[in-house]
Design an enzyme around this catalytic site. Structure first.
Site, PDB file in Angstrom:
ATOM      1  NE  ARG A   1       7.870  80.291   9.662  1.00  0.00           N
ATOM      2  CZ  ARG A   1       8.639  81.326   9.971  1.00  0.00           C
ATOM      3  NH1 ARG A   1       8.241  82.548   9.698  1.00  0.00           N
ATOM      4  NH2 ARG A   1       9.800  81.140  10.524  1.00  0.00           N
TER       5      ARG A   1
ATOM      6  NE  ARG B   1      13.690  54.128   5.585  1.00  0.00           N
ATOM      7  CZ  ARG B   1      14.730  54.317   4.780  1.00  0.00           C
ATOM      8  NH1 ARG B   1      15.095  53.353   3.945  1.00  0.00           N
ATOM      9  NH2 ARG B   1      15.390  55.461   4.776  1.00  0.00           N
TER      10      ARG B   1
ATOM     11  CG  ASP C   1      10.895  56.023  -6.073  1.00  0.00           C
ATOM     12  OD1 ASP C   1      11.649  56.226  -5.108  1.00  0.00           O
ATOM     13  OD2 ASP C   1       9.825  56.638  -6.251  1.00  0.00           O
TER      14      ASP C   1
ATOM     15  CG  PHE D   1      14.186  72.026   5.730  1.00  0.00           C
ATOM     16  CD1 PHE D   1      15.040  71.842   6.810  1.00  0.00           C
ATOM     17  CD2 PHE D   1      13.010  72.752   5.932  1.00  0.00           C
ATOM     18  CE1 PHE D   1      14.738  72.378   8.060  1.00  0.00           C
ATOM     19  CE2 PHE D   1      12.694  73.294   7.171  1.00  0.00           C
ATOM     20  CZ  PHE D   1      13.559  73.110   8.232  1.00  0.00           C
TER      21      PHE D   1
ATOM     22  CB  SER E   1      -3.883  67.820   4.352  1.00  0.00           C
ATOM     23  OG  SER E   1      -3.037  67.481   3.284  1.00  0.00           O
TER      24      SER E   1
ATOM     25  CD  GLU F   1       4.389  67.266   7.104  1.00  0.00           C
ATOM     26  OE1 GLU F   1       3.862  66.621   6.169  1.00  0.00           O
ATOM     27  OE2 GLU F   1       5.603  67.243   7.339  1.00  0.00           O
TER      28      GLU F   1
ATOM     29  CG  HIS G   1       0.442  67.543   2.771  1.00  0.00           C
ATOM     30  ND1 HIS G   1      -0.372  67.183   3.834  1.00  0.00           N
ATOM     31  CD2 HIS G   1       1.713  67.527   3.268  1.00  0.00           C
ATOM     32  CE1 HIS G   1       0.376  66.965   4.905  1.00  0.00           C
ATOM     33  NE2 HIS G   1       1.643  67.172   4.593  1.00  0.00           N
TER      34      HIS G   1
ATOM     35  CG  ASP H   1      15.349  59.627   6.766  1.00  0.00           C
ATOM     36  OD1 ASP H   1      15.557  58.851   5.818  1.00  0.00           O
ATOM     37  OD2 ASP H   1      14.652  60.655   6.667  1.00  0.00           O
TER      38      ASP H   1
ATOM     39  CB  THR I   1       6.387  65.761  11.657  1.00  0.00           C
ATOM     40  OG1 THR I   1       6.825  66.775  12.564  1.00  0.00           O
ATOM     41  CG2 THR I   1       6.001  66.385  10.336  1.00  0.00           C
TER      42      THR I   1
HETATM   43  P1  FAD Z   1       9.840  53.546   2.372  1.00  0.00           P
HETATM   44  O1  FAD Z   1       8.658  53.734   1.517  1.00  0.00           O
HETATM   45  O2  FAD Z   1       9.893  52.342   3.250  1.00  0.00           O
HETATM   46  O3  FAD Z   1      11.100  53.549   1.369  1.00  0.00           O
HETATM   47  C1  FAD Z   1      12.397  53.951   1.735  1.00  0.00           C
HETATM   48  C2  FAD Z   1      13.395  53.471   0.674  1.00  0.00           C
HETATM   49  O4  FAD Z   1      13.575  52.075   0.803  1.00  0.00           O
HETATM   50  C3  FAD Z   1      12.976  53.711  -0.772  1.00  0.00           C
HETATM   51  O5  FAD Z   1      14.105  54.016  -1.532  1.00  0.00           O
HETATM   52  C4  FAD Z   1      12.388  52.389  -1.182  1.00  0.00           C
HETATM   53  O6  FAD Z   1      12.451  52.198  -2.593  1.00  0.00           O
HETATM   54  C5  FAD Z   1      13.264  51.410  -0.411  1.00  0.00           C
HETATM   55  N1  FAD Z   1      12.535  50.175  -0.070  1.00  0.00           N
HETATM   56  C6  FAD Z   1      11.455  50.076   0.743  1.00  0.00           C
HETATM   57  N2  FAD Z   1      11.053  48.796   0.837  1.00  0.00           N
HETATM   58  C7  FAD Z   1      11.892  48.076   0.058  1.00  0.00           C
HETATM   59  C8  FAD Z   1      12.014  46.697  -0.265  1.00  0.00           C
HETATM   60  N3  FAD Z   1      11.168  45.779   0.241  1.00  0.00           N
HETATM   61  N4  FAD Z   1      13.009  46.319  -1.101  1.00  0.00           N
HETATM   62  C9  FAD Z   1      13.854  47.212  -1.615  1.00  0.00           C
HETATM   63  N5  FAD Z   1      13.797  48.533  -1.349  1.00  0.00           N
HETATM   64  C10 FAD Z   1      12.850  48.950  -0.526  1.00  0.00           C
HETATM   65  N6  FAD Z   1      10.306  61.422   8.552  1.00  0.00           N
HETATM   66  C11 FAD Z   1      10.197  61.419   9.911  1.00  0.00           C
HETATM   67  O7  FAD Z   1      11.134  60.985  10.607  1.00  0.00           O
HETATM   68  N7  FAD Z   1       9.074  61.877  10.538  1.00  0.00           N
HETATM   69  C12 FAD Z   1       7.996  62.361   9.849  1.00  0.00           C
HETATM   70  O8  FAD Z   1       6.998  62.763  10.444  1.00  0.00           O
HETATM   71  C13 FAD Z   1       8.070  62.392   8.419  1.00  0.00           C
HETATM   72  N8  FAD Z   1       7.035  62.838   7.666  1.00  0.00           N
HETATM   73  C14 FAD Z   1       7.103  62.800   6.296  1.00  0.00           C
HETATM   74  C15 FAD Z   1       5.988  63.205   5.544  1.00  0.00           C
HETATM   75  C16 FAD Z   1       6.015  63.177   4.144  1.00  0.00           C
HETATM   76  C17 FAD Z   1       4.787  63.607   3.361  1.00  0.00           C
HETATM   77  C18 FAD Z   1       7.211  62.755   3.467  1.00  0.00           C
HETATM   78  C19 FAD Z   1       7.280  62.764   1.967  1.00  0.00           C
HETATM   79  C20 FAD Z   1       8.316  62.341   4.213  1.00  0.00           C
HETATM   80  C21 FAD Z   1       8.284  62.344   5.627  1.00  0.00           C
HETATM   81  N9  FAD Z   1       9.369  61.902   6.403  1.00  0.00           N
HETATM   82  C22 FAD Z   1       9.268  61.901   7.785  1.00  0.00           C
HETATM   83  C23 FAD Z   1      10.630  61.483   5.768  1.00  0.00           C
HETATM   84  C24 FAD Z   1      10.716  59.936   5.528  1.00  0.00           C
HETATM   85  O9  FAD Z   1      10.736  59.254   6.743  1.00  0.00           O
HETATM   86  C25 FAD Z   1      11.995  59.690   4.718  1.00  0.00           C
HETATM   87  O10 FAD Z   1      11.878  60.223   3.436  1.00  0.00           O
HETATM   88  C26 FAD Z   1      12.496  58.228   4.668  1.00  0.00           C
HETATM   89  O11 FAD Z   1      13.812  58.235   4.086  1.00  0.00           O
HETATM   90  C27 FAD Z   1      11.679  57.287   3.803  1.00  0.00           C
HETATM   91  O12 FAD Z   1      10.465  57.019   4.332  1.00  0.00           O
HETATM   92  P2  FAD Z   1       9.351  56.232   3.446  1.00  0.00           P
HETATM   93  O13 FAD Z   1       8.167  56.083   4.285  1.00  0.00           O
HETATM   94  O14 FAD Z   1       9.201  56.863   2.120  1.00  0.00           O
HETATM   95  O15 FAD Z   1      10.112  54.827   3.291  1.00  0.00           O
END
Ligand code: FAD
Length: 297
Positions: free
Chosen positions: A282, A114, A168, A226, A22, A24, A276, A116, A55
């Site tokens: 690019r 989720r 985690d 990054f 895949s 991105e 992925h 940031d 993204t």
């Molecule tokens: P989550 O899985 O919700 O976790 C975030 C943190 O909160 C973790 O430390 C987790 O342990 C903690 N946590 C979650 N739920 C709980 C709970 N109930 N109790 C206690 N702790 C909890 N960002 C963008 O803005 N746009 C994008 O398109 C994008 N694409 C991405 C694609 C990939 C493949 C990856 C790996 C990352 C991408 N990101 C993107 C970045 C991502 O949004 C960040 O890494 C963000 O900080 C965490 O998102 P997450 O979905 O992993 O969050």
């Protein structure tokens, strides 16, 4: 020297029906960037990726562009498109509306995140009072709307906000239990980090695929920035390989190709068959890497 098993695993790569790729992309901001975006999509589409993903900018800032790009990828190339989606700064109803727009555009895959906080990566995340709380909550919401293929994020070096490894991996499990089909990892440069993470997840009972996210190093300076922002480490040996190459783009490109080739072929030898690629819009390095893995246009 390669032993016979490793050699055989590389030689038979061409016939690997189980190889899944895949790619991105990020939504382009200017006409020139858009031209490069489509050029790369058209070059990578014949590699039959599982999907090409686009993204979602911080705080939903690219909502319209992400939707426009994924809709067109599907329509123009026939390649399955995946749209990223975050919970940041939006109510559940607003996020659900975006999911329905994806659905109406024929986009069958979502990368559910989720996101940031607008203040930046590493700052405390406060969900919108009426919004999805985290990625697991978002996955459950998407599942209520439709039968999407859903990917979530995984962190071979632990998410910076996870208190410890157990927290985690528990979070990864919550996302998969909520209905995600697979996890895709953050970029990493030491395969040992990924393989140890895989072991931790499997020990904790995770059976879903955890697809390595591979970041080719088009520019060491840019990728180091990054990586620092997302909590991925740059090993000393990697920094040494690029040291002094700032003004030597040709050698930089050759080293980048060698480093990425080493990373993916090592993973292939470890039995990894899903990859992925973070393309940064690019195609050249990714085309070469796919070829090494046994997939040609
Ligand atoms: P989550 O899985 O919700 O976790 C975030 C943190 O909160 C973790 O430390 C987790 O342990 C903690 N946590 C979650 N739920 C709980 C709970 N109930 N109790 C206690 N702790 C909890 N960002 C963008 O803005 N746009 C994008 O398109 C994008 N694409 C991405 C694609 C990939 C493949 C990856 C790996 C990352 C991408 N990101 C993107 C970045 C991502 O949004 C960040 O890494 C963000 O900080 C965490 O998102 P997450 O979905 O992993 O969050």
């Amino acid at each position: 020297m390669l032993d016979d098993n490793l050699r055989a695993s590389r030689q038979t790569a061409d016939q690997r029906p189980d190889l899944q790729l895949s790619f991105e992309f990020f939504p382009p901001k200017t006409d020139v960037m858009e031209e490069r975006f489509w050029d790369s999509i058209h070059k990578l589409a014949p590699l039959h990726p599982r999907f090409v993903s686009v993204t979602y900018g911080a705080g939903g800032s690219t909502r319209e562009r992400t939707l426009r790009m994924v809709s067109r990828i599907k329509a123009d190339t026939g390649v399955p498109a995946a749209a990223h989606l975050t919970c940041v700064g939006a109510t559940k109803a607003e996020v659900d509306d975006v999911v329905r727009l994806y659905q109406a555009a024929g986009v069958g895959s979502i990368v559910a995140l989720r996101g940031d906080p607008p203040e930046g990566v590493g700052q405390k995340f406060t969900p919108h009072p009426d919004g999805y709380q985290n990625a697991a909550d978002l996955v459950a919401g998407i599942r209520r709307i439709g039968d999407f293929d859903i990917s979530v994020a995984a962190y071979p070096e632990k998410h910076p906000q996870s208190a410890d490894w157990d927290a985690d991996i528990d979070n990864l499990k919550r996302k998969l239990d909520a209905g995600a089909d697979r996890a895709i990892t953050q970029m990493f440069f030491s395969n040992g980090d990924y393989l140890r993470y895989l072991e931790r997840a499997r020990k904790a009972g995770v059976t879903a695929p955890i697809v390595p996210g591979i970041q080719p190093i088009h520019s060491f300076k840019q990728i180091s920035g990054f990586a620092a922002r997302c909590g991925a480490s740059i090993p000393d040996w990697l920094a040494e390989r690029f040291e002094g190459l700032e003004d030597d783009p040709e050698t930089h490109a050759l080293v980048a190709a060698a480093v990425a080739a080493e990373q993916v072929t090592e993973l292939l030898d470890e039995g990894v068959t899903e990859f992925h690629f973070y393309t940064l819009n690019r195609s050249n390095l990714v085309l070469a890497l796919a070829r090494l893995l046994g997939r040609r246009a």
